[in-house]
Design an enzyme around this catalytic site. Structure first.
Site, PDB file in Angstrom:
ATOM      1  CG  HIS A  12       5.857  -5.718  -4.088  1.00 30.79           C
ATOM      2  ND1 HIS A  12       4.535  -5.579  -3.730  1.00 30.79           N
ATOM      3  CD2 HIS A  12       6.483  -4.597  -3.642  1.00 30.79           C
ATOM      4  CE1 HIS A  12       4.355  -4.420  -3.123  1.00 30.79           C
ATOM      5  NE2 HIS A  12       5.527  -3.806  -3.046  1.00 30.79           N
ATOM      6  CE  LYS A  66     -12.764  -9.369 -21.758  1.00 33.39           C
ATOM      7  NZ  LYS A  66     -14.138  -9.192 -22.278  1.00 33.39           N
ATOM      8  CB  CYS A 113       5.230  -4.224   0.506  1.00 35.77           C
ATOM      9  SG  CYS A 113       6.017  -2.606   0.306  1.00 35.77           S
ATOM     10  CE1 TYR A 114       0.526   0.943   5.365  1.00 36.67           C
ATOM     11  CE2 TYR A 114      -0.866  -0.999   5.657  1.00 36.67           C
ATOM     12  CZ  TYR A 114      -0.559   0.325   5.975  1.00 36.67           C
ATOM     13  OH  TYR A 114      -1.332   1.005   6.888  1.00 36.67           O
ATOM     14  N   GLY A 145       0.834  -1.200   0.000  1.00 37.10           N
ATOM     15  CA  GLY A 145       0.000   0.000   0.000  1.00 37.10           C
ATOM     16  C   GLY A 145       0.865   1.244   0.000  1.00 37.10           C
ATOM     17  CB  SER A 186     -22.933 -10.499 -22.334  1.00 35.26           C
ATOM     18  OG  SER A 186     -22.663 -10.367 -23.712  1.00 35.26           O
ATOM     19  CB  SER A 187     -21.256 -14.747 -25.393  1.00 37.98           C
ATOM     20  OG  SER A 187     -21.616 -13.731 -26.304  1.00 37.98           O
ATOM     21  CB  SER A 217     -23.007  -6.956 -25.395  1.00 36.51           C
ATOM     22  OG  SER A 217     -21.877  -7.769 -25.107  1.00 36.51           O
TER      23      SER A 217
END
Length: 517
Positions: free
Chosen positions: A169, A373, A82-83, A55, A228-229, A223
Site C-alpha cells: 500500500h 474538509k 493490493c487487491y 479490498g 455551508s459558508s 448553518s
C-alpha cells in the site's frame, strides 16, 4: 467534468480515501468511484489514469466485488494496489491463491526492475505496509515480476499494456517511499499536470454554477459552519443577489447560536440572510424518535420542507421562482451516507445526503461535494474569508440531536447546550480549540446516583469527546490535559442541574465514529 483526473476504483479498502488524498496533494484531481462503476461513468471524468484499490475479499470468491473487465482494456495507465494486483492477475490469465504465509504490517520489498518509471528515484530496498492473505503465483501473459518479498510477488508490470501493480500500500505513511511511487505513476506514466489548485477550483466551479443556474435563483442552506459558508460564498460569487441564504433554527443548535451566526454571516460575509425559527416543528417531529438513522432522516426531510416553504414565501412570482438549493455537502458525507465504495457498508446517513427525500421540489447544487474538509478551508482562504469562520470546528448538520442519545426533548437539549458551551469555552481558554478537529459534549440516556451537599442526586451522565483528524474519515482521541478535564467536569456538575457525572471518550475512529450517532 472540466478537468482531467485520476479515477480510483474502490473494491472496499479502508485505505482508498488515502489514495485520493495523496494524489490531490500533488495538485492533481482524483475521484473515488465504486468498483461497479460503468465505463461511461469512468470516462465522464476524463481520466488520465486508473487506480484499482485494495479490498477485503479474495478475487476467486464467488461473491468477489464485481467490476467491468473492460476497465483493463481502456488503454489508460493503470495501477493496481493490493487487491488491485490480484484482480489484474486473475482477470488477465494469471493465478491467485490463498498464501501459506500471510503478510500484514511492515515488510521488506526488493525492487527487481528499477528501470521502470514507476520506481524512479526510489531505492531497491523498500520498507512497505502489507495487508494481504492471498498471493499471485502465476503472472498473466505479457507480465513480468518487478518487486518481491521473501514470501510473495510484490510487483508486476506490462508496460506495453500500460498496466502496473504492487502488492503493498503506497498510500499509507508506513510505506516510506509510497508518495514517490504514486507521484511517479501520476506524472511519469499518466503525464498529469499539477493544475488542480484552489484558484483553478474556484474559477471552474463558479463558471459551472453560473451555467447551471442561468438566470434562475437559489437558496442556500446556511448553518454558519465552514462547509455551508464556503459553499454560499462560492455561489454568491457566481450569481450574486440571486442567492438567498436561509439559516434555520432546528431546535438543536448550540447555545445562543441562532443569534451569533446571523450577526457573523451578515457582518463578515455580506450575505443576504433570512433567519427562520423552526425549532418547534423540528422538535415535534423528533418527539419519541430514538433510532439514530431515523433522527437523521427526519431532520433531513424537515429541512427540505422548510426550504421549500421559504422558497415559495420569498419568491412568489414566475420569473423569481427559486429552483435551486445550495448545500455544503462534503466528500466524507457522501462516502459515509451511501455504499459508494464497492462492497463497503453504509456507516450512517448524513441528513443532507442519505436523509434527503426522493420527491424534492428544489434541485441541488453541491459545489464542495468532491472535497475534504481541509481542502474546503484552502478554498475559503483563497476566497478571502475570515479565519474565525474557516477555523470553526465541524458541527453536525443534525446538530445536538445526534449528541443526545435516545429521545430528543427540549429539556435534554437545554442540558446539552449548557454542557457543550462549557466544553467549548474551556477548550478555547486553554488555547486548544484550533489544535483539535472536534471537541464537544454528549448527553447519555443514563442516570446515576450522586451526592451534592449531603443530598442524593439521580441525574444524567455527560460524555466529553475530543479528537484529532485530517479529514473526518479517521480520528484519534485527544489526551486533553488533566487540568482542562478537571475544570470542564467541575463546571458541568456544579453549574448544570440535571447532570451529576462526566466521563471521557477515548475511542478512535475506527472502530467508533466521531459523533456518537
Amino acid at each position: 467534468m472540466d478537468t482531467s483526473s485520476i479515477v480510483i476504483l474502490d473494491f472496499g479498502s479502508q485505505y482508498t480515501q488515502l489514495i485520493a488524498r495523496r494524489i490531490r496533494e500533488q495538485n492533481v484531481f482524483s475521484v473515488v468511484l465504486p468498483c461497479t462503476a460503468s465505463i461511461e461513468e469512468i470516462q465522464a471524468y476524463k481520466p488520465l489514469g486508473l487506480i484499482l484499490s485494495g479490498g477485503p475479499c479474495s478475487v476467486y470468491d464467488a461473491d468477489a466485488p464485481p467490476a467491468d473487465p473492460k476497465v483493463l482494456e481502456l488503454g489508460l495507465p493503470t495501477l493496481g494496489i493490493c487487491y488491485g494486483l490480484q484482480y489484474i492477475t486473475h482477470h488477465l490469465g494469471g493465478k491467485v491463491v490463498k498464501s501459506d504465509k500471510h503478510e500484514y504490517g511492515h515488510a521488506e520489498v526488493s525492487v527487481v526492475d528499477q528501470e521502470l518509471p514507476l520506481f524512479a528515484d526510489m531505492t531497491a530496498d523498500l520498507t512497505v505496509w502489507m495487508s494481504h492473505g492471498d498471493s499471485a503465483i502465476e503472472l498473466p501473459p505479457g507480465f513480468h515480476l518487478t518487486a518481491k518479498t521473501d514470501n510473495a510477488v510484490a510487483g508486476i508490470a506490462n508496460p506495453e499494456r500500460r498496466i502496473w501493480a504492487v502488492q503493498f500500500h503506497p498510500e499509507v505513511h508506513h510505506t516510506r517511499q509510497g508518495a514517490t511511487l504514486l507521484r511517479n505513476f501520476v506524472f511519469n506514466l499518466c503525464h498529469a499536470k499539477a493544475d488542480w489548485t484552489p484558484k483553478h477550483f474556484i474559477e471552474t466551479t463558479v463558471a459551472a454554477i453560473r451555467e447551471k443556474v442561468g438566470n434562475g435563483r437559489a437558496i442556500c442552506a446556511l448553518s454558519g459552519g465552514v462547509d455551508s459558508s464556503v459553499a454560499a460564498v462560492l455561489v454568491h460569487k457566481a450569481i450574486g443577489d440571486r442567492l438567498t441564504c436561509v439559516f434555520v433554527d432546528n431546535g438543536v443548535l448550540r447555545k445562543n447560536e441562532f443569534f451569533k451566526v446571523q450577526e457573523n454571516l451578515r457582518s463578515k460575509l455580506g450575505l443576504n440572510l433570512v433567519a427562520v425559527d423552526a425549532s418547534g416543528r423540528f422538535l415535534s417531529k423528533l418527539a419519541g424518535v430514538t433510532d439514530p438513522e431515523t433522527k437523521r432522516k427526519t431532520i433531513g426531510r424537515e429541512f427540505i420542507e422548510v426550504f421549500d416553504d421559504e422558497a415559495s414565501r420569498i419568491f412568489k412570482e414566475g420569473t423569481d421562482e427559486v429552483a435551486w438549493l445550495v448545500q455544503g455537502t462534503l466528500y466524507p458525507d457522501v462516502i459515509e451516507s451511501s455504499s459508494v465504495k464497492g462492497p463497503s457498508q453504509t456507516i450512517k446517513s448524513h441528513h443532507n445526503v442519505g436523509g434527503l427525500p426522493e420527491d424534492m421540489k428544489l434541485k441541488l447544487i453541491e459545489p464542495l461535494r468532491d472535497l475534504f474538509k481541509d481542502e474546503v478551508r484552502r478554498i475559503g482562504r483563497d476566497l478571502g474569508m475570515p479565519s474565525d469562520i474557516l477555523e470553526r470546528q465541524p458541527f453536525p448538520g443534525p446538530g445536538l440531536a445526534v449528541r443526545i442519545l435516545g429521545e430528543v426533548t427540549p429539556e435534554r437539549v437545554a442540558l446539552l447546550q449548557e454542557a457543550d458551551d462549557i466544553v467549548v469555552t474551556e477548550i478555547k481558554k486553554a488555547g486548544l480549540y484550533q489544535q483539535i478537529w472536534q471537541s464537544f459534549a454528549v448527553l447519555l440516556p443514563v442516570k446515576s446516583v450522586g451526592v451534592m451537599g449531603d443530598q442524593r442526586t439521580y441525574a444524567y451522565t455527560c460524555a466529553i469527546r475530543a479528537v484529532h483528524s485530517e479529514d473526518g474519515m479517521t480520528a484519534d482521541w485527544v489526551p486533553l490535559p488533566y487540568e482542562v478535564l478537571k475544570t470542564i467536569s467541575s463546571r458541568i456538575v456544579n453549574e448544570i442541574s440535571g447532570i451529576n457525572r462526566v466521563v471521557y471518550d477515548i475511542t478512535s475512529k475506527p472502530p467508533g465514529t466521531i459523533e456518537w450517532e
